[in-house]
Each structure stands twice: as structure tokens, then as C-alpha cells.
Design a protein around this motif. Structure first.
Motif, PDB file in Angstrom:
ATOM      1  N   ASP A  37      -4.576   8.977   3.197  1.00 34.85           N
ATOM      2  CA  ASP A  37      -5.677   8.194   2.632  1.00 34.85           C
ATOM      3  C   ASP A  37      -5.335   7.662   1.241  1.00 34.85           C
ATOM      4  OD1 ASP A  37      -7.191   8.682   4.882  1.00 34.85           O
ATOM      5  OD2 ASP A  37      -8.162  10.452   4.037  1.00 34.85           O
ATOM      6  N   THR A 130      -8.084  -0.326  -4.251  1.00 36.08           N
ATOM      7  CA  THR A 130      -8.750  -0.035  -2.976  1.00 36.08           C
ATOM      8  C   THR A 130      -8.869  -1.316  -2.153  1.00 36.08           C
ATOM      9  OG1 THR A 130     -10.929  -0.397  -3.983  1.00 36.08           O
ATOM     10  CG2 THR A 130     -10.097   1.864  -3.953  1.00 36.08           C
ATOM     11  N   GLY A 131      -9.290  -1.160  -0.905  1.00 31.70           N
ATOM     12  CA  GLY A 131      -9.464  -2.314  -0.029  1.00 31.70           C
ATOM     13  C   GLY A 131      -8.217  -2.668   0.772  1.00 31.70           C
ATOM     14  N   TYR A 132      -7.229  -1.781   0.789  1.00 30.19           N
ATOM     15  CA  TYR A 132      -5.980  -2.019   1.515  1.00 30.19           C
ATOM     16  C   TYR A 132      -6.022  -1.296   2.870  1.00 30.19           C
ATOM     17  CZ  TYR A 132      -4.406  -3.441  -3.136  1.00 30.19           C
ATOM     18  OH  TYR A 132      -4.296  -4.054  -4.350  1.00 30.19           O
ATOM     19  N   ALA A 133      -5.142  -1.741   3.788  1.00 25.57           N
ATOM     20  CA  ALA A 133      -5.089  -1.120   5.108  1.00 25.57           C
ATOM     21  C   ALA A 133      -3.661  -1.113   5.635  1.00 25.57           C
ATOM     22  CB  ALA A 133      -5.997  -1.852   6.094  1.00 25.57           C
ATOM     23  N   ARG A 136      -4.920  -3.526  10.545  1.00 23.80           N
ATOM     24  CA  ARG A 136      -6.223  -3.977  11.040  1.00 23.80           C
ATOM     25  C   ARG A 136      -5.917  -4.618  12.391  1.00 23.80           C
ATOM     26  NH1 ARG A 136      -5.463  -5.952   5.995  1.00 23.80           N
ATOM     27  NH2 ARG A 136      -6.653  -5.006   4.287  1.00 23.80           N
ATOM     28  N   THR A 152      -9.197  -0.079  12.019  1.00 26.25           N
ATOM     29  CA  THR A 152      -8.746  -0.392  10.669  1.00 26.25           C
ATOM     30  C   THR A 152      -8.377   0.938  10.016  1.00 26.25           C
ATOM     31  OG1 THR A 152     -10.165  -2.336  10.461  1.00 26.25           O
ATOM     32  CG2 THR A 152      -9.348  -1.361   8.420  1.00 26.25           C
ATOM     33  N   PRO A 154      -7.441   2.422   6.629  1.00 25.40           N
ATOM     34  CA  PRO A 154      -7.401   2.081   5.198  1.00 25.40           C
ATOM     35  C   PRO A 154      -6.572   3.067   4.368  1.00 25.40           C
ATOM     36  CG  PRO A 154      -9.437   3.196   5.695  1.00 25.40           C
ATOM     37  CD  PRO A 154      -8.694   3.088   7.005  1.00 25.40           C
ATOM     38  N   GLU A 156      -5.833   4.012  -0.149  1.00 28.59           N
ATOM     39  CA  GLU A 156      -6.076   3.769  -1.574  1.00 28.59           C
ATOM     40  C   GLU A 156      -4.782   4.042  -2.334  1.00 28.59           C
ATOM     41  OE1 GLU A 156      -8.582   5.850  -5.248  1.00 28.59           O
ATOM     42  OE2 GLU A 156      -9.272   6.091  -3.176  1.00 28.59           O
TER      43      GLU A 156
END
Length: 238
Positions: A37, A130-133, A136, A152, A154, A156
């Protein structure tokens, strides 16, 4: 009354059948490998997905990742179909005969810190963390309409320096200096803000205010100098 109960049972049975049917038809994804994560800049990520039960209504399975390509390695390697791609967003055509896809995804966590030098002054700016994956994955038709969101995954990006600084200023009681130091840090004056924060939190004792005044003035002067130089650079470019 009996016929009413029979109708209820019939509708309940149909509902359960539809629910089980939709669950069985949903695309299934199995992962082999680690996807944490929280990760570090530049960390190498390597894992494999096995995708089954692909909907026959799909014309493409769409892959999207925020990982960065590593030299001599493909971002995507569909091993069972001998297909590779180095594009972050990759649409792979499928049809009713495509029953399984085994895709290896390999890349690096992007760097989100940027360092610049201005005549001895170092500016360090940070992008969002943040907001990365890792991936997807969606199923789409020939028109590009989404049929199913498969998953998805994700992540951090950890910024130890930012996290340490945040913990440090949380120990400062004075709201003015807490805000001021955070503002200096956000503008890229990381070393200067860290030095002042060290003085404020050293041995849990506050230094005399003339140290703080000197620090504030020095920070303002540095900010003005950088602003002037950046404006001059823009004028030269224009």
C-alpha cells in the motif's frame, strides 16, 4: 395466501439465481507477487496477474499504470499470448475465445521530488504522493464504453523527509511559527525550514526570540531573491 407465498418464493429464487449468475460472470483476477500500500520512490515492482472469466461483450481489456518503465524491461508482458507493451495505458483486443490472460507488470515507482539549484540555494519541491495505482483494469467495447471495472490496485508514495518534518512541527506550540515553517517547506526551502524547526524543538526548549527573528528575516530574504531570479529567468525566455 398459499399462492401469494408461492409467488414470493418464486421471485426470491429468481433473484438468487440472477445474483449467483452475475457473480459467476464477473471477471476474476488472481495476483502472484507483492503490491504494498505504501512504497518508496524508485522502488521496483514486479508481479503477475491471471485474469479469467472475461465478459464476451468486451472488445478490449484496458490496462493503465502509474509505474515507470525500467530499461530493458517491458511494462506489460502478456506471457500466455506473447504480447508486450511499454505504454502506461494499453488496450488489448479480446474476443469470445480469450478465456484467460496472464500479464506480468514490471516497473518503478515514480519520483515525485524535484531538486533545483539557484546560486547556492537548493529548492526541493514535492508532487502529490497519493492517487497512484499499480494497475487500473477495465473492460471496454469497440466504442470505448466501459463494460466492467475489473480492479484498481492503489499505492501511496512514502516521503520520509516530509513525514519527519510534519512530526517535527507538530511539536511546536506557536501557531505562527508552525504555519511559517510549513510555508517555507512548501515553497521548497526544505533545508532552511528544517534548520529553524531543529532550533525550536531541540531539547524541548525554546531559543531566545532574536534567533527566530533572524530566521524569519533570512527566510524572507531568500524568498525575495529566488522570486527575483525566477522572474528574470522568465523575462529572458520571453
Amino acid at each position: 395466501m398459499k399462492s401469494f407465498k408461492s409467488v414470493n418464493y418464486l421471485f426470491l429464487s429468481l433473484f438468487l439465481l440472477l445474483l449467483l449468475g452475475s457473480t459467476a460472470l464477473a471477471t476474476n483476477v488472481e495476483i502472484n507477487g507483492q503490491t504494498q500500500d505504501k512504497v518508496s520512490e524508485g522502488q521496483v515492482i514486479n508481479y503477475t496477474l491471471t485474469i479469467n472469466n472475461i465478459s464476451p461483450a468486451a472488445d478490449y481489456i484496458s490496462f493503465d499504470t502509474d509505474l515507470v518503465k525500467i530499461d530493458n524491461s517491458h511494462l506489460y508482458n502478456i506471457t500466455n499470448l506473447n504480447v508486450t507493451s511499454d505504454s502506461n495505458k494499453f488496450d488489448f483486443p479480446v474476443n469470445e475465445s480469450t478465456t484467460k490472460i496472464v500479464v506480468n507488470i514490471k516497473g518503478q515507482i515514480p519520483h515525485i521530488s524535484e531538486e533545483k539549484q539557484y546560486d547556492g540555494v537548493t529548492l526541493i519541491k514535492y508532487k502529490k504522493n497519493t492517487g497512484y495505482a499499480y494497475d487500473r483494469i477495465t473492460l471496454i467495447n469497440s466504442k470505448g464504453d466501459q463494460i466492467e471495472s475489473v480492479e484498481t490496485r492503489p499505492f501511496e508514495i512514502s516521503l520520509p523527509e516530509v513525514e519527519s518534518f510534519r512530526e517535527q512541527i507538530n511539536k511546536i506550540d506557536d501557531p505562527f511559527f508552525k504555519t511559517y515553517l510549513q510555508d517555507l517547506h512548501d515553497k521548497g526551502l526544505v533545508t532552511e525550514s528544517k534548520t529553524l524547526a531543529d532550533h525550536l524543538t531541540e531539547d524541548n526548549e525554546w531559543p531566545s526570540y532574536w534567533w527566530l527573528i533572524i530566521g524569519v528575516i533570512a527566510g524572507l530574504i531568500i524568498g525575495i531573491i529566488i522570486g527575483i531570479r525566477m522572474n528574470n529567468s522568465r523575462e529572458v525566455i520571453e
